[in-house]
Write a protein that holds these residues in place. Structure first.
Motif, short mmCIF file in Angstrom:
data_model
loop_
_atom_site.label_atom_id
_atom_site.label_comp_id
_atom_site.label_asym_id
_atom_site.label_seq_id
_atom_site.Cartn_x
_atom_site.Cartn_y
_atom_site.Cartn_z
N ARG A 46 -8.65 -10.63 -10.28
CA ARG A 46 -8.27 -10.38 -8.88
C ARG A 46 -8.19 -8.86 -8.69
O ARG A 46 -8.09 -8.13 -9.66
CB ARG A 46 -6.91 -11.00 -8.56
CG ARG A 46 -5.76 -10.45 -9.40
CD ARG A 46 -4.44 -11.09 -9.08
NE ARG A 46 -3.33 -10.93 -9.94
CZ ARG A 46 -3.03 -9.99 -10.81
NH1 ARG A 46 -3.85 -9.00 -11.01
NH2 ARG A 46 -1.93 -9.98 -11.50
N ASP A 47 -8.27 -8.39 -7.46
CA ASP A 47 -8.08 -6.97 -7.22
C ASP A 47 -6.69 -6.59 -7.70
O ASP A 47 -5.72 -7.33 -7.46
CB ASP A 47 -8.20 -6.64 -5.73
CG ASP A 47 -9.63 -6.70 -5.23
OD1 ASP A 47 -10.56 -6.88 -6.04
OD2 ASP A 47 -9.82 -6.57 -4.00
N TRP A 48 -6.57 -5.47 -8.38
CA TRP A 48 -5.30 -5.04 -8.94
C TRP A 48 -5.08 -3.57 -8.59
O TRP A 48 -5.84 -2.71 -9.01
CB TRP A 48 -5.31 -5.25 -10.46
CG TRP A 48 -4.02 -4.98 -11.14
CD1 TRP A 48 -2.80 -5.41 -10.79
CD2 TRP A 48 -3.84 -4.20 -12.31
NE1 TRP A 48 -1.85 -4.96 -11.66
CE2 TRP A 48 -2.48 -4.20 -12.63
CE3 TRP A 48 -4.72 -3.50 -13.15
CZ2 TRP A 48 -1.95 -3.53 -13.71
CZ3 TRP A 48 -4.19 -2.84 -14.24
CH2 TRP A 48 -2.82 -2.86 -14.50
N THR A 49 -4.07 -3.31 -7.77
CA THR A 49 -3.74 -1.95 -7.35
C THR A 49 -2.66 -1.40 -8.26
O THR A 49 -1.65 -2.06 -8.51
CB THR A 49 -3.28 -1.95 -5.88
OG1 THR A 49 -4.34 -2.47 -5.08
CG2 THR A 49 -2.95 -0.54 -5.42
N VAL A 50 -2.89 -0.19 -8.78
CA VAL A 50 -1.95 0.44 -9.70
C VAL A 50 -1.62 1.85 -9.23
O VAL A 50 -2.23 2.37 -8.30
CB VAL A 50 -2.51 0.49 -11.15
CG1 VAL A 50 -2.72 -0.91 -11.70
CG2 VAL A 50 -3.78 1.28 -11.22
N ALA A 51 -0.67 2.44 -9.92
CA ALA A 51 -0.28 3.83 -9.68
C ALA A 51 0.12 4.07 -8.23
O ALA A 51 -0.27 5.06 -7.62
CB ALA A 51 -1.40 4.78 -10.11
N GLY A 52 0.90 3.13 -7.69
CA GLY A 52 1.38 3.30 -6.32
C GLY A 52 0.27 3.34 -5.30
O GLY A 52 0.38 3.99 -4.26
N GLY A 53 -0.84 2.65 -5.58
CA GLY A 53 -1.95 2.60 -4.64
C GLY A 53 -3.00 3.66 -4.86
O GLY A 53 -3.96 3.76 -4.10
N VAL A 54 -2.86 4.46 -5.91
CA VAL A 54 -3.83 5.53 -6.20
C VAL A 54 -5.20 4.96 -6.55
O VAL A 54 -6.23 5.53 -6.21
CB VAL A 54 -3.32 6.44 -7.34
CG1 VAL A 54 -4.39 7.40 -7.81
CG2 VAL A 54 -2.08 7.19 -6.89
N ILE A 55 -5.20 3.79 -7.20
CA ILE A 55 -6.46 3.21 -7.64
C ILE A 55 -6.36 1.69 -7.57
O ILE A 55 -5.30 1.12 -7.82
CB ILE A 55 -6.82 3.68 -9.06
CG1 ILE A 55 -8.26 3.31 -9.42
CG2 ILE A 55 -5.85 3.16 -10.08
CD1 ILE A 55 -8.76 4.01 -10.69
#
Length: 170
Positions: A46-55
């Motif tokens: 699934r799409d996975w957003t990390v680093a507070g939305g940075v990537i």
């Protein structure tokens, strides 16, 4: 391929957090040397957003996970259509590596390293104030190992991942 696991055998990656909770991933064992190191493959489901939305790591991205018993971190090398998206460094206690599983303790701090060797240190605020001094020293060693030479780190992980990509496409 190193000894210990047949090509494309399933190896369970088990991450335990400082609060005792855990998560498991069924991975492809690309190279496992029990007690020493493991390279695991995983396709992001699934799409996975990390680093507070940075990537955002998109669904279908390939992860080549590197684990070493003698390093204070593990690394997820994320690739999209064969191109490196980023390297995600999890600061960790030494993992237990067997042919069936890789079990590791997540020490909260992470480092996002981009292909250009720029980096972000993440989640330092999640380290408990009462964390065992041994774990604090592990965090310091991991930060030193990665951020003092991020370009060398990038080259090392690229070289470690590439031999596994032709044999495993996700």
């Amino acid at each position: 391929m190193r000894s210990g696991v047949s090509k494309n055998g399933t190896v369970i990656e088990r991450k335990t957090r400082l609060d005792g909770s855990s998560v498991e991933f069924a991975c492809v064992g690309l190279a496992v040397e029990p007690g020493r190191s493991a390279v695991l493959g995983y396709t992001v489901d699934r799409d996975w957003t990390v680093a507070g939305g940075v990537i955002t790591v998109p669904k279908g991205a390939v992860t080549v996970g590197h684990f070493w018993a003698d390093r204070p971190y593990n690394v997820y090398h994320w690739l999209v259509e064969g191109w490196t998206l980023a390297y995600y460094v999890n600061v960790s206690a030494p993992p237990r590596i067997t042919v069936e599983s890789v079990d590791w303790l997540d020490l909260a701090v992470d480092i996002l390293v981009r292909p250009d060797a720029s980096f972000l240190v993440l989640d330092e605020d999640e380290v408990p104030t009462d964390l065992d001094p041994v774990h604090r020293r592990t965090i310091a060693r991991a930060l030193e190992a990665v951020v003092t030479s991020p370009r060398g780190f990038v080259l090392q992980i690229e070289a470690a991942s590439r031999p596994h990509l032709p044999a495993w496409t996700g």
